[in-house]
Design a protein around this motif. Structure first.
Motif, PDB file in Angstrom:
ATOM      1  N   TYR A   7      67.133  29.634  45.400  1.00 45.74           N
ATOM      2  CA  TYR A   7      66.567  28.417  46.293  1.00 45.74           C
ATOM      3  C   TYR A   7      67.779  28.288  47.325  1.00 45.74           C
ATOM      4  O   TYR A   7      68.959  28.338  46.834  1.00 45.74           O
ATOM      5  CB  TYR A   7      66.076  27.384  45.697  1.00 45.74           C
ATOM      6  N   ASP A   8      67.302  27.686  48.309  1.00 46.94           N
ATOM      7  CA  ASP A   8      68.270  27.061  49.331  1.00 46.94           C
ATOM      8  C   ASP A   8      67.606  25.502  49.487  1.00 46.94           C
ATOM      9  O   ASP A   8      66.554  25.406  49.329  1.00 46.94           O
ATOM     10  CB  ASP A   8      68.093  27.662  50.689  1.00 46.94           C
ATOM     11  N   ILE A   9      68.824  24.758  50.007  1.00 47.68           N
ATOM     12  CA  ILE A   9      68.565  23.292  50.108  1.00 47.68           C
ATOM     13  C   ILE A   9      68.881  23.058  51.809  1.00 47.68           C
ATOM     14  O   ILE A   9      70.243  23.616  51.816  1.00 47.68           O
ATOM     15  CB  ILE A   9      69.144  22.328  49.310  1.00 47.68           C
ATOM     16  N   ASP A  10      68.333  22.607  52.556  1.00 46.58           N
ATOM     17  CA  ASP A  10      68.730  22.279  53.972  1.00 46.58           C
ATOM     18  C   ASP A  10      68.572  20.786  54.119  1.00 46.58           C
ATOM     19  O   ASP A  10      67.542  20.255  53.898  1.00 46.58           O
ATOM     20  CB  ASP A  10      68.008  23.065  54.963  1.00 46.58           C
ATOM     21  N   LEU A  11      69.555  20.150  54.678  1.00 47.73           N
ATOM     22  CA  LEU A  11      69.418  18.725  55.258  1.00 47.73           C
ATOM     23  C   LEU A  11      69.223  18.590  56.679  1.00 47.73           C
ATOM     24  O   LEU A  11      70.163  19.101  57.358  1.00 47.73           O
ATOM     25  CB  LEU A  11      70.884  18.104  54.711  1.00 47.73           C
ATOM     26  N   LEU A  12      68.070  18.244  56.877  1.00 44.93           N
ATOM     27  CA  LEU A  12      67.654  17.925  58.218  1.00 44.93           C
ATOM     28  C   LEU A  12      67.846  16.563  58.683  1.00 44.93           C
ATOM     29  O   LEU A  12      67.494  15.645  58.012  1.00 44.93           O
ATOM     30  CB  LEU A  12      66.133  18.252  58.489  1.00 44.93           C
ATOM     31  N   ARG A  13      68.388  16.304  59.924  1.00 46.93           N
ATOM     32  CA  ARG A  13      68.510  15.078  60.325  1.00 46.93           C
ATOM     33  C   ARG A  13      67.466  14.871  61.650  1.00 46.93           C
ATOM     34  O   ARG A  13      67.619  15.613  62.415  1.00 46.93           O
ATOM     35  CB  ARG A  13      70.124  14.675  60.731  1.00 46.93           C
ATOM     36  N   LEU A  14      66.735  13.836  61.629  1.00 45.40           N
ATOM     37  CA  LEU A  14      65.721  13.595  62.743  1.00 45.40           C
ATOM     38  C   LEU A  14      66.098  12.410  63.507  1.00 45.40           C
ATOM     39  O   LEU A  14      66.567  11.412  63.203  1.00 45.40           O
ATOM     40  CB  LEU A  14      64.447  13.497  62.019  1.00 45.40           C
ATOM     41  N   LYS A  15      65.266  12.351  64.662  1.00 49.64           N
ATOM     42  CA  LYS A  15      65.208  11.372  65.449  1.00 49.64           C
ATOM     43  C   LYS A  15      63.861  11.346  66.157  1.00 49.64           C
ATOM     44  O   LYS A  15      63.565  12.433  66.897  1.00 49.64           O
ATOM     45  CB  LYS A  15      66.263  11.243  66.570  1.00 49.64           C
ATOM     46  N   ASP A  16      63.036  10.373  65.823  1.00 47.93           N
ATOM     47  CA  ASP A  16      61.454  10.511  66.415  1.00 47.93           C
ATOM     48  C   ASP A  16      60.879  11.788  65.964  1.00 47.93           C
ATOM     49  O   ASP A  16      60.135  12.051  66.555  1.00 47.93           O
ATOM     50  CB  ASP A  16      61.530  10.364  68.070  1.00 47.93           C
ATOM     51  N   GLN A  17      61.170  11.920  64.653  1.00 48.49           N
ATOM     52  CA  GLN A  17      60.650  13.211  63.884  1.00 48.49           C
ATOM     53  C   GLN A  17      61.030  14.493  64.727  1.00 48.49           C
ATOM     54  O   GLN A  17      60.394  15.652  64.517  1.00 48.49           O
ATOM     55  CB  GLN A  17      59.216  12.890  63.691  1.00 48.49           C
ATOM     56  N   LYS A  18      61.953  14.590  65.362  1.00 49.03           N
ATOM     57  CA  LYS A  18      62.424  15.958  65.941  1.00 49.03           C
ATOM     58  C   LYS A  18      63.811  16.062  65.397  1.00 49.03           C
ATOM     59  O   LYS A  18      64.643  15.128  64.939  1.00 49.03           O
ATOM     60  CB  LYS A  18      62.916  15.626  67.534  1.00 49.03           C
ATOM     61  N   VAL A  19      63.851  17.494  64.848  1.00 48.57           N
ATOM     62  CA  VAL A  19      65.262  17.846  64.136  1.00 48.57           C
ATOM     63  C   VAL A  19      66.370  17.726  65.106  1.00 48.57           C
ATOM     64  O   VAL A  19      66.211  18.485  66.127  1.00 48.57           O
ATOM     65  CB  VAL A  19      65.117  19.126  63.382  1.00 48.57           C
ATOM     66  N   VAL A  20      67.299  16.971  64.883  1.00 43.62           N
ATOM     67  CA  VAL A  20      68.570  17.044  65.698  1.00 43.62           C
ATOM     68  C   VAL A  20      69.747  17.754  65.159  1.00 43.62           C
ATOM     69  O   VAL A  20      70.678  18.199  65.902  1.00 43.62           O
ATOM     70  CB  VAL A  20      68.895  15.468  66.142  1.00 43.62           C
TER      71      VAL A  20
ATOM     72  N   SER B 170      70.840  20.453  61.446  1.00 41.74           N
ATOM     73  CA  SER B 170      70.548  21.084  60.116  1.00 41.74           C
ATOM     74  C   SER B 170      71.819  21.395  59.294  1.00 41.74           C
ATOM     75  O   SER B 170      72.519  22.312  60.103  1.00 41.74           O
ATOM     76  CB  SER B 170      69.545  22.206  60.278  1.00 41.74           C
ATOM     77  N   THR B 171      71.767  21.125  58.221  1.00 44.63           N
ATOM     78  CA  THR B 171      73.064  21.440  57.239  1.00 44.63           C
ATOM     79  C   THR B 171      72.524  22.138  56.159  1.00 44.63           C
ATOM     80  O   THR B 171      71.830  21.696  55.402  1.00 44.63           O
ATOM     81  CB  THR B 171      73.948  20.330  57.053  1.00 44.63           C
ATOM     82  N   LYS B 172      73.114  23.290  55.838  1.00 43.51           N
ATOM     83  CA  LYS B 172      73.065  24.047  54.727  1.00 43.51           C
ATOM     84  C   LYS B 172      73.774  23.181  53.365  1.00 43.51           C
ATOM     85  O   LYS B 172      75.012  23.148  53.351  1.00 43.51           O
ATOM     86  CB  LYS B 172      73.531  25.623  54.696  1.00 43.51           C
ATOM     87  N   VAL B 173      73.079  22.723  52.396  1.00 46.87           N
ATOM     88  CA  VAL B 173      73.441  21.945  51.390  1.00 46.87           C
ATOM     89  C   VAL B 173      73.469  22.944  50.206  1.00 46.87           C
ATOM     90  O   VAL B 173      74.793  22.726  49.446  1.00 46.87           O
ATOM     91  CB  VAL B 173      72.427  20.901  50.955  1.00 46.87           C
ATOM     92  N   ALA B 174      72.777  23.852  49.821  1.00 47.27           N
ATOM     93  CA  ALA B 174      72.626  24.908  48.868  1.00 47.27           C
ATOM     94  C   ALA B 174      72.316  26.338  49.203  1.00 47.27           C
ATOM     95  O   ALA B 174      71.358  26.172  50.021  1.00 47.27           O
ATOM     96  CB  ALA B 174      72.156  24.382  47.649  1.00 47.27           C
ATOM     97  N   ASP B 175      72.819  27.336  48.921  1.00 48.37           N
ATOM     98  CA  ASP B 175      72.628  28.563  49.151  1.00 48.37           C
ATOM     99  C   ASP B 175      72.553  29.435  48.117  1.00 48.37           C
ATOM    100  O   ASP B 175      73.441  29.733  47.492  1.00 48.37           O
ATOM    101  CB  ASP B 175      73.788  28.940  50.426  1.00 48.37           C
TER     102      ASP B 175
END
Length: 542
Positions: free
Chosen positions: A172-185, A187-192
């Motif tokens: 599995y992978d884990i990605d961290l998405l940061r948002l503003k007004d529900q738009k992704v601004v 994306s960082t790979k946390v686990a690969d």
């Protein structure tokens, strides 16, 4: 609903607006604990209240297992519980845990349990109280086979996660998405490409499952730790309310219905500073969604959960699937089911236990907004989320009744694995917050397996060698998680059913509660059990 890779799979705010054991008191409860009708009803959700003087409240919550028509046939996507709490052994971190696949029977091979590969498993974090996610942790999984020339899950003893005898495994992978007004601004790979812990096939195949669990706990980016794989279902309760309210004659009460079953779990231990807005604004809101890839190549949200059992026991059938596809800031559409809970009316009709007066405003605060001076963020917008004040330190001796028993590190301030959300919720559903004192519970006070002392804290999964289908008695033992058995049917019928006044004499004011979640549901659990405990006490006094 669908979205591009740049959109979060939820309705955008522009479409509907942004709306959206014990001290003295606990000892008295332990002597008087009773159960009232309700188990399955646990349903609901968090509740809490601010008191004059020291903070005191009655809180509630529950869980979702097979709660809606569509998702009940899709267990890989069916969220069962969400937990969020300050890590007991690392208080500067927060642990987020979400479970899927309810009622996983341990012996269910040869195709054992796994995460879906066409799903996005998301944990949303709202750090400013506006009802919109600011962060999303997203898990995606991939199937791996070492050989397609066998029907076996494993071809020999499995002694490590990279053992060649483990024929099927998931990464599995884990990605961290940061948002503003529900738009992704960003994306960082946390686990690969991490390996998930496998299903616990049995003692012959996996003689040291603890070793496999330990290997599945991995450090990941940002100073975090991750786990994914099978675990014992940590939710403890009696679900036999669904058989005509405990068999129609209270013959089916006082048993942990989920004992012996497993779930698919993800857990992430994250530095708290990553999640919260600031030390001055430490309250976060947490919920989970599951998206499934649809025929057009986009993504449809098929499951959603924060406070448990909301959808299962509060929302009526006609709206259950719509709830699963909706977003927290649109929860005003379900408000009527909270302020006029169906289950409270049913209990009054069947058992004569008077329901609190309508509208049930006492059930809104913690469920939608958080509790003032506990876990309500400033300028909060009402939205169904599990709210956690990350500035409240964990305790070495957690109390199962959480804030209700003076332990502000527990439910409804987040949710720990040990929190007895059923008992808490039952008391609230029957009017504890509006002066109708009671001491209800479902006679299941602890999980059937001990939780761990270190991350991921979840109990090891039951193996195929010891699950319900592997037991000689077919799971017929009627003991609950506390080691207590249910009383016999004739004694139950003679004892009768009645709520009991708590008799604590305290006048603490409690505000709110389990909103859409709970109240309604939990009531059911309580009824049969209230009666059960009262009977035990009377028997002991003879």
């Amino acid at each position: 609903m669908t979205a591009t890779t740049q959109d979060v799979q939820e309705p955008r705010p522009g479409e509907a607006g942004k709306a959206g054991r014990p001290g003295k008191r606990g000892r008295l409860r332990s002597r008087r604990t009773v159960a009232v009708l309700a188990c399955g009803s646990l349903a609901t959700a968090g509740i809490a209240g601010a008191a004059a003087g020291p903070l005191s409240l009655r809180s509630a919550q529950a869980s979702s297992h097979r709660e809606a028509p569509q998702i009940s046939g899709q267990p890989e996507y069916d969220t069962t519980d969400v937990y969020a709490y300050q890590s007991p052994d690392k208080p500067d971190t927060t642990t987020l845990t979400v479970n899927w696949w309810p009622f996983a029977e341990p012996a269910g091979g040869p195709n054992f349990y796994k995460f879906a590969t066409d799903a996005q498993y998301d944990v949303h974090v709202d750090s400013d109280g506006d009802g919109q996610g600011d962060l999303i942790y997203r898990w995606t999984f991939k199937d791996n086979y070492r050989s397609g020339d066998t029907f076996l899950y494993n071809t020999g003893q499995v002694t490590s996660l990279d053992d060649k005898d483990l024929n099927f495994y998931q990464t599995y992978d884990i990605d961290l998405l940061r948002l503003k007004d529900q738009k992704v601004v960003s994306s960082t790979k946390v686990a690969d490409n991490l390996i998930a812990a496998p299903s616990n096939v049995g003692k012959a195949s996996m003689p040291d499952y603890q070793k496999l669990r330990d290997q599945a706990v991995r450090p990941v980016a940002g100073g975090a730790k991750s786990f994914a794989g099978q675990a014992d279902d940590p939710f403890f309760l009696d679900l036999r309310a669904f058989d005509l309210l405990y068999g129609g004659d209270l013959s089916e009460v006082g048993r942990d219905t989920l004992a012996g079953y497993n779930v698919q779990s993800v857990a992430l231990q994250v530095p708290t500073s990553t999640l919260r807005q600031s030390a001055a604004q430490p309250v976060i809101g947490v919920w989970s969604t599951t998206q499934r890839k649809n025929a057009s190549g986009g993504w449809s949200q098929v499951s959603r959960l924060a406070n448990p059992l909301v959808n299962e026991l509060v929302v009526p059938v006609k709206d259950k699937d719509r709830f699963n596809a909706s977003a927290p800031w649109n929860d005003a559409q379900f408000l009527k089911y909270v302020t006029d809970p169906e289950l409270a009316r049913l209990i009054e009709k069947i058992y004569g236990i008077k329901a609190p007066a309508l509208p049930r405003k006492d059930l809104i605060q913690a469920f939608l907004t958080g509790v003032p001076k506990l876990n309500q963020p400033p300028n909060v917008r009402p939205a169904e989320a599990l709210r956690l004040n990350t500035s409240i330190q964990p305790t070495d001796q957690p109390k199962r009744l959480g804030v209700l028993d003076g332990d502000n590190a527990g439910y409804p301030n987040g949710r720990r694995l040990t929190d007895d959300v059923v008992d808490i919720s039952l008391q609230v559903v029957e009017g504890e917050l509006v002066g109708q004192k009671n001491d209800l519970g479902d006679a299941v006070d602890a999980n059937d397996r001990p939780f761990g002392k270190t991350f991921p804290y979840l109990a090891l999964p039951t193996s195929g060698s010891e699950g319900p289908l592997a037991k000689k008695n077919g799971g017929g033992d009627s003991t609950n998680g506390s080691g207590q058995g249910s009383t016999n049917q004739s004694a139950r019928l003679q004892t009768g059913l009645r709520p009991q006044d708590s008799g604590t004499g305290d006048d603490d004011t409690v505000l709110i509660a389990s909103a859409s979640a709970g109240a309604a549901g939990l009531v059911l659990v309580g009824v049969g059990l209230l009666w059960l405990r009262a009977n035990r006490r009377s028997g002991a006094g003879r």
